[in-house]
Design a protein around this motif. Structure first.
Motif, PDB file in Angstrom:
ATOM      1  N   LYS A  19     -34.968 -16.017  -4.325  1.00  0.00           N
ATOM      2  CA  LYS A  19     -36.042 -16.771  -4.962  1.00  0.00           C
ATOM      3  C   LYS A  19     -37.296 -15.915  -5.181  1.00  0.00           C
ATOM      4  O   LYS A  19     -37.817 -15.830  -6.296  1.00  0.00           O
ATOM      5  N   SER A  20     -37.765 -15.271  -4.121  1.00  0.00           N
ATOM      6  CA  SER A  20     -38.997 -14.479  -4.244  1.00  0.00           C
ATOM      7  C   SER A  20     -38.814 -13.285  -5.171  1.00  0.00           C
ATOM      8  O   SER A  20     -39.704 -12.953  -5.959  1.00  0.00           O
ATOM      9  N   THR A  21     -37.662 -12.655  -5.078  1.00  0.00           N
ATOM     10  CA  THR A  21     -37.400 -11.496  -5.934  1.00  0.00           C
ATOM     11  C   THR A  21     -37.403 -11.905  -7.395  1.00  0.00           C
ATOM     12  O   THR A  21     -37.994 -11.230  -8.244  1.00  0.00           O
ATOM     13  N   LEU A  43     -45.389 -13.643  -4.170  1.00  0.00           N
ATOM     14  CA  LEU A  43     -45.634 -15.054  -3.918  1.00  0.00           C
ATOM     15  C   LEU A  43     -45.666 -15.409  -2.429  1.00  0.00           C
ATOM     16  O   LEU A  43     -46.248 -16.393  -2.045  1.00  0.00           O
ATOM     17  N   ASP A  44     -45.019 -14.602  -1.619  1.00  0.00           N
ATOM     18  CA  ASP A  44     -45.079 -14.877  -0.178  1.00  0.00           C
ATOM     19  C   ASP A  44     -46.239 -14.082   0.391  1.00  0.00           C
ATOM     20  O   ASP A  44     -46.073 -12.953   0.781  1.00  0.00           O
ATOM     21  N   ASN A  45     -47.437 -14.632   0.426  1.00  0.00           N
ATOM     22  CA  ASN A  45     -48.541 -13.753   0.772  1.00  0.00           C
ATOM     23  C   ASN A  45     -49.053 -13.847   2.195  1.00  0.00           C
ATOM     24  O   ASN A  45     -50.045 -13.258   2.538  1.00  0.00           O
ATOM     25  N   ARG A  52     -40.654 -12.834   8.170  1.00  0.00           N
ATOM     26  CA  ARG A  52     -39.501 -13.691   8.392  1.00  0.00           C
ATOM     27  C   ARG A  52     -38.710 -13.911   7.121  1.00  0.00           C
ATOM     28  O   ARG A  52     -37.664 -14.530   7.131  1.00  0.00           O
ATOM     29  N   GLY A  53     -39.260 -13.429   6.008  1.00  0.00           N
ATOM     30  CA  GLY A  53     -38.546 -13.599   4.762  1.00  0.00           C
ATOM     31  C   GLY A  53     -38.396 -15.043   4.358  1.00  0.00           C
ATOM     32  O   GLY A  53     -37.416 -15.452   3.770  1.00  0.00           O
ATOM     33  N   ILE A  54     -39.373 -15.860   4.714  1.00  0.00           N
ATOM     34  CA  ILE A  54     -39.305 -17.253   4.300  1.00  0.00           C
ATOM     35  C   ILE A  54     -40.594 -17.622   3.600  1.00  0.00           C
ATOM     36  O   ILE A  54     -41.604 -16.941   3.751  1.00  0.00           O
ATOM     37  N   THR A  55     -40.556 -18.680   2.843  1.00  0.00           N
ATOM     38  CA  THR A  55     -41.767 -19.142   2.196  1.00  0.00           C
ATOM     39  C   THR A  55     -42.236 -20.377   2.923  1.00  0.00           C
ATOM     40  O   THR A  55     -41.507 -21.330   3.070  1.00  0.00           O
ATOM     41  N   ILE A  56     -43.451 -20.352   3.389  1.00  0.00           N
ATOM     42  CA  ILE A  56     -43.954 -21.476   4.156  1.00  0.00           C
ATOM     43  C   ILE A  56     -44.874 -22.317   3.294  1.00  0.00           C
ATOM     44  O   ILE A  56     -44.686 -23.498   3.105  1.00  0.00           O
TER      45      ILE A  56
END
Ligand code: GDP
Ligand code: MG
Length: 600
Positions: A19-21, A43-45, A52-56
Motif C-alpha cells: 500500500k505505502s509503496t 505517507l507513513d510519517n 513497524r511498517g504499519i500505518t496508524i
C-alpha cells in the motif's frame, strides 16, 4: 472547481502487500513530490509506523493528474489505517471516498485484512479496482491470485490491474483506471454544508486541524460552523487543501472536495473522526451524515512510573498524547503495591503498544506496565451491573450473580496444512468452532467465536509460529457472554500482589496458577531470604512455588582484589533495578507483570 474532474479514493490492502509503496509511486508519477524530496514511504510519517511498517494515522494527499484524455484531474488519496484496532477510523476514511484500489500481493494471495477491508469498502458502496501487486517477483501468480479474489470476495477480476509498485511497471495504467472507473463525487454544491471529519491532529499554534470531506454545500474561511456530535461551535479560521508535507489555504472547500480546516479547537476530543460539520445558522435542520460512534476502549492496563517523581510527567504526557488521540482514556490508579499511576484504556493491543512506546520514547518515561485485560461485566446481587477493567477489582463470588466477558468472531486464513494445529490452538483458548471453508485448493478460512481475553494474550504470536508465519487473522466484537470466571490472586512472600491478579476460567485456574508461579520464579530475582510464591482463589491456594535465597557469597566471590569486576556487578544490579517495583520486601521486575502473557 469542477466536481466531474475530482476523484476521491483510498488504497486498501493486507499489511505488507504494498500500500505505502504504491502510494509513494502515485505521488511521484504525478510529480506531487519532487524526486529529491521523496523519502521512502512518505505517507507513513511517524517513526513508529515506519519501524513497524504499519500505518496508524490516516493522512491525505492531493495530486494533479493530466490524463490521456487531455484533461487535468484532482486525485485525492486518503490513507486508511490498516489495523483492526482502528476499524471505525478506517470506515470513516472510506466514507470520504468514492472508490478504492484493492492491492493484493500476487505472490501471497488474499489475506485476512484483504477481506476485512474489502467488506468495509463494500459497505461504503465504493467502486473497487483490484490491483495485483509485486508482479516483478518470481513467485507472483496472477491467475491464481485473481481467482482467489473472485472466490473469496466475489469481486470480478476480469479488469484487474497488474503492477509492480516497486519498479513502477503498470502504475500509469492505475492512474488512468482511477479516472476512468472511479465515479466523481456527486455535484451537491446547492445543498446545505455537510462535511465529514475523517482525521485530525493537534498543532500547538493552530489548535486541532481537522481533515474533512465536503459532501454537500461549501465551507469558506470565516464561516461559523458547528460540529453535530460534540455540539460545539467554531469559526473556520482557515480552510485549504492537502499535499504531503504542506497545507495550502483556499477560499473555500466545495462539495466533493477534500481538505483541512481549523479554528481554535482545543482538543481532538472536540473534533472526533466521524463527526459532521454544518453551518452554525442551519445546525438544527441539517442532519448529520451518519451516526457518530464513540470509540470504546476494549483493553486496559496500568501504567506506573518506576520513579515516583515521574508521576506528574506521566500525567502531562498522557494529557498531551490525548490531544492527538481521542481514543486514549486514562484515570488515576493508586495501589499500595504500585504507588501512583494510571489505568489506561485502548482500542486494542496495537493501540496500547503504540501509546506505551510513545510515552517512553517521546517523553522519556520509565514505566512499569501491567498485563492488559478486557472489560468484564459483573452482575451484582443487588441487581446492578458494573464494569471491571482491572482483575483486582472483581468482587468476591458471594457478592455477585455472574461475570460476563467480551467475545469476538475470529477468522483465520491459512495454507491448509496448518488448519489442524490452528484449530487445536483455538480450541485450547476456549474457542467455539463455527466454520471451515476452502478458499482455493490450498488455502482455508477457519472461523471461531472466542473470548477476547484469550485473543489478547499471545494468540497472534502463537498463530504465527504454528503456521510458520503464513496464517493471518481478523476479529470483531460480537458481545458479552457469561462464564464461570474467577479471580486468581498472586501472593509474593505472603503479600497480595494486586497488579499480578488475573481473571481466568475456573477450569483453567489450576493450570494457569501453576504455570504463573513457575514463571514468576524464573523472572523475580533472588532475594536475601526465601520468597514463597502462591496462586489463590479467595482463601484457597491452588498452586505454589518458591524462590530460594541468594547465596551470601555472591559479592564475597569478587573480593579477590578485582575491584572493577565488583563495580561492574553492582552497576549491573543497579541497572536491573531500574524497571522494578517493590511488592512488600520483594523487587518485582517489569517482565513479571507481563508473565501471564506467555505461559505456554
Ligand atoms: P504496506 O504494509 O501495504 O504499506 O506495504 P509496503 O508498501 O510497506 O510494502 C511492504 C514490502 O513490500 C516493502 O518491503 C516493499 O518494498 C515491498 N514491495 C512493495 N511493492 C512491491 C513490488 O511491487 N515488488 C516487490 N518486489 N516488492 C514490493
Ligand atoms: Mg504501509
Amino acid at each position: 472547481y469542477e466536481p466531474s474532474r475530482i476523484r476521491n479514493f483510498c488504497i486498501i490492502a493486507h499489511i505488507d502487500h504494498g500500500k505505502s509503496t504504491l502510494a509513494d509511486r502515485l505521488l511521484q508519477m504525478t510529480k506531487t513530490v519532487e524526486e529529491r524530496e521523496m523519502k521512502q514511504q512518505l505517507l507513513d510519517n511517524m517513526d513508529l509506523e515506519r519501524e513497524r511498517g504499519i500505518t496508524i494515522k490516516l493522512q491525505a494527499a492531493r495530486m494533479n493528474y493530466l490524463a490521456k484524455d487531455g484533461e487535468w484531474y484532482v486525485l485525492n488519496l486518503i490513507d486508511t489505517p490498516g489495523h483492526v484496532d482502528f476499524t471505525y477510523e478506517v470506515s470513516r476514511s472510506l466514507a470520504a471516498c468514492e472508490g478504492a484500489l484493492l492491492v493484493v500481493d500476487a505472490s501471497q494471495g488474499v489475506e485476512a485484512q484483504t477481506i476485512a477491508n474489502t467488506y468495509l469498502a463494500l459497505a461504503s458502496d465504493l467502486e473497487i479496482i483490484p490491483v495485483l501487486n509485486k508482479i516483478d517477483l518470481p513467485g507472483a501468480d496472477l491467475d491464481a491470485t485473481a481467482q482467489e479474489v473472485e472466490s473469496t470476495i466475489g469481486l470480478d477480476c476480469t479488469d484487474a490491474l497488474a503492477c509492480s509498485a516497486k519498479t513502477g511497471v503498470g502504475v500509469a495504467e492505475i492512474l488512468e483506471a482511477i479516472v476512468a472507473r472511479i465515479p466523481p463525487p456527486a455535484a451537491r454544491l446547492d445543498e446545505p454544508l455537510r462535511a465529514l471529519i475523517f482525521d485530525s491532529y493537534y498543532d500547538s499554534y493552530r489548535g486541532v486541524v481537522v481533515f474533512i470531506r465536503v459532501v454537500s454545500g461549501q465551507i469558506c474561511a470565516g464561516d461559523k460552523v458547528r460540529f453535530k456530535a460534540s455540539g460545539k461551535a467554531y469559526e473556520a479560521l482557515e480552510v485549504g487543501t492537502l499535499t504531503p508535507g504542506a497545507e495550502k489555504p483556499a477560499e473555500a472547500l466545495r462539495a466533493g472536495e477534500v481538505g483541512y480546516m481549523y479554528g481554535g479547537i482545543k482538543s481532538v476530543s472536540d473534533a472526533r473522526v466521524g463527526d459532521t460539520i454544518v453551518l452554525n445558522k442551519a445546525h438544527e435542520e441539517v442532519e448529520a451524515l451518519a451516526d457518530y460512534m464513540e470509540p470504546i476502549p476494549v483493553v486496559y492496563c496500568g501504567l506506573f512510573p518506576v520513579e515516583t517523581t515521574q508521576y506528574q510527567l506521566l500525567r502531562e504526557s498522557l494529557e498531551k498524547l490525548q490531544l492527538n488521540d481521542a481514543a486514549l482514556s486514562f484515570e488515576p490508579e493508586t495501589s499500595s503495591a504500585m504507588g501512583f499511576g494510571f489505568r489506561c484504556g485502548f482500542l486494542g493491543l496495537l493501540h496500547m503498544e503504540i501509546v506505551q512506546e510513545r510515552l517512553e520514547r517521546e517523553y522519556d518515561l520509565d514505566l512499569i506496565v501491567t498485563a492488559p485485560t478486557v472489560v468484564y461485566k459483573v452482575q451484582m446481587n443487588d441487581g446492578s451491573e458494573i464494569d471491571v477493567d482491572s482483575p483486582s477489582k472483581l468482587v468476591d463470588s458471594s457478592e455477585r450473580v455472574s461475570v460476563s466477558e467480551p467475545y469476538v468472531a475470529l477468522e483465520m486464513f491459512t495454507p491448509k496444512e496448518y488448519s489442524g494445529t490452528l484449530m487445536e490452538l483455538a480450541q485450547d483458548r476456549r474457542g467455539e468452532y463455527v466454520d471451515l471453508k476452502f478458499l482455493t485448493e490450498k488455502r482455508v478460512s477457519i472461523k471461531y467465536e472466542m473470548p477476547l481475553a484469550e485473543v489478547i494474550t499471545d494468540f497472534f504470536d502463537a498463530m504465527k509460529s504454528r503456521s510458520k508465519g503464513y496464517a493471518s487473522m481478523e476479529y470483531s466484537m460480537i458481545g458479552y457472554r457469561p462464564n464461570d470466571l474467577v479471580r486468581l490472586d498472586i501472593l509474593i512472600n505472603g503479600e497480595l500482589a494486586p497488579p499480578l491478579a488475573n481473571i481466568v476460567h475456573r477450569d483453567a485456574a489450576f493450570t494457569v496458577g501453576k504455570a504463573l508461579t513457575k514463571k514468576l520464579k524464573e523472572l523475580i530475582p533472588r532475594q536475601m531470604f526465601k520468597v514463597p510464591l502462591q496462586a489463590a482463589i479467595g482463601q484457597k491456594i491452588v498452586a505454589s512455588s518458591s524462590i530460594s535465597p541468594m547465596r551470601k557469597d555472591v559479592l564475597a566471590k569478587c573480593y579477590g582484589g578485582d575491584v572493577s569486576r565488583k563495580k561492574k556487578l553492582l552497576q549491573k544490579q543497579a541497572k536491573g533495578k531500574k524497571r522494578m517495583k517493590a511488592i512488600g520486601r520483594v523487587n518485582v521486575p517489569q517482565e513479571a507483570f507481563m508473565a501471564v502473557l506467555n505461559l505456554k
